[in-house]
Design a protein around this motif. Structure first.
Motif, PDB file in Angstrom:
ATOM      1  N   ASP A 135      95.629  55.423  -3.236  1.00 45.12           N
ATOM      2  CA  ASP A 135      94.646  55.234  -2.182  1.00 45.12           C
ATOM      3  C   ASP A 135      94.513  53.778  -1.745  1.00 45.12           C
ATOM      4  N   ALA A 146      83.421  49.267  -1.237  1.00 44.46           N
ATOM      5  CA  ALA A 146      84.244  48.941  -0.074  1.00 44.46           C
ATOM      6  C   ALA A 146      83.405  48.998   1.195  1.00 44.46           C
ATOM      7  N   HIS A 167      82.336  50.170   4.791  1.00 44.92           N
ATOM      8  CA  HIS A 167      82.370  51.494   5.397  1.00 44.92           C
ATOM      9  C   HIS A 167      82.518  51.377   6.911  1.00 44.92           C
ATOM     10  N   ARG A 181      88.247  57.483   7.255  1.00 44.47           N
ATOM     11  CA  ARG A 181      88.563  56.390   6.315  1.00 44.47           C
ATOM     12  C   ARG A 181      88.725  56.904   4.903  1.00 44.47           C
ATOM     13  N   THR A 182      87.842  57.782   4.482  1.00 47.31           N
ATOM     14  CA  THR A 182      87.858  58.244   3.097  1.00 47.31           C
ATOM     15  C   THR A 182      88.846  59.379   2.845  1.00 47.31           C
ATOM     16  N   ARG A 241      92.071  53.419   5.327  1.00 46.78           N
ATOM     17  CA  ARG A 241      91.167  52.459   4.679  1.00 46.78           C
ATOM     18  C   ARG A 241      91.097  51.154   5.466  1.00 46.78           C
ATOM     19  N   LEU A 286      87.915  45.645   0.740  1.00 49.52           N
ATOM     20  CA  LEU A 286      88.831  46.767   0.646  1.00 49.52           C
ATOM     21  C   LEU A 286      89.056  47.139  -0.811  1.00 49.52           C
ATOM     22  N   ASP A 287      88.975  48.445  -1.118  1.00 49.84           N
ATOM     23  CA  ASP A 287      89.305  48.912  -2.467  1.00 49.84           C
ATOM     24  C   ASP A 287      90.742  48.563  -2.799  1.00 49.84           C
TER      25      ASP A 287
END
Length: 265
Positions: A139, A212, A214, A224-225, A231, A249-250
């Motif tokens: 991801d 992260a 949103h 996004r998810t 992302r 960002l994750d």
């Protein structure tokens, strides 16, 4: 690490190009879901155009748009391709074939299944002989691609195009690895500011977990998810707003990227 955005490309559900999508990303229009509309690139010879799968179409559409905005020569610009899964349709068909008695894999299926297939089609379409990197990071694939691209631009002193894309698996793989749409984006990044630069990105690797950023629109946040390549949407929204802000960002477990966005004008 610092890089300058010179061009952006975008294709996805309800997102038909960067120019057409900037208003809704900036919050000036409402997002409306629609199936992703993509076609095979006319840059490919007819035989390759027939063989090209969804990831190749996404990569070429987004990459061409970004490079056109940046006024860069695709044949001379290095690339980083990032995808969480590659060509999901071909993976499905190959596994389906291996489950039969004959187990005869099509050579075309096989060469489209490798993770750098999009990079190969890109080099055919654009005649590009510049260095290319293809990577995945589940991801966090977009974040990994951004980190790689900014690093390479800084070390080489030359512009680079980041292209990230994902699309759904067929069932039954979709049940265990759901990806809810076909999405592609591209960003031309340069180590120095030019007349085409729209924003500076200061990218920092932070070895700690955080929430992260949103997307403000509920529909874009769902996108996004549900699609790893999407992302990028909070970062694209910051570029669309032309605002000075920091996007988180994750990344891998226990880490994230902090991206400080500064408009160039």
């Amino acid at each position: 690490m610092l890089a300058y955005v010179e061009g952006v490309g975008l294709v996805g559900p309800g997102l038909s190009g960067w120019g057409a999508s900037r208003a809704l990303l900036a919050g000036d229009a409402s997002y409306q879901f629609a199936p992703t509309a993509i076609q095979a690139s006319e840059l490919l010879p007819a035989a390759e155009r027939r063989r090209a799968g969804v990831p190749v179409k996404l990569a070429l559409a987004a990459g061409q748009e970004a490079l056109a905005q940046a006024a860069r020569d695709a044949a001379a610009t290095a690339t980083v391709f990032a995808s969480s899964s590659g060509d999901c349709d071909n993976v499905h068909h190959m596994l389906e074939t291996l489950a039969t008695a004959e187990r005869q894999i099509s050579p075309t299926r096989f060469h489209n299944s490798v993770h750098n297939a999009a990079a190969g089609y890109w080099s055919i379409a654009t005649q590009c002989r510049a260095p290319s990197t293809s990577l995945c990071c589940h991801d966090a694939s977009f974040a990994a691609g951004l980190l790689e691209a900014v690093s390479q631009a800084g070390v080489s002193g030359a512009p680079i195009t980041l292209i990230a894309y994902d699309h759904p698996y067929p069932e039954p793989l979709n049940a265990v690895r759901p990806i809810q749409g076909a999405f592609g984006m591209a960003m031309v990044l340069a180590p120095q500011a030019s007349k085409h630069a729209v924003a500076a990105l200061e990218v920092t690797f932070v070895p700690q977990k955080t929430d992260a950023s949103h997307a403000a629109d509920p529909g874009l946040e769902k996108l996004r998810t549900s699609v790893p390549a999407a992302r990028c949407l909070p970062l694209l929204a910051a570029l669309a707003r032309r605002s000075r802000e920091t996007v988180k960002l994750d990344y891998v477990t226990g880490a994230h990227l902090s991206v400080a966005v500064t408009p160039c004008s």
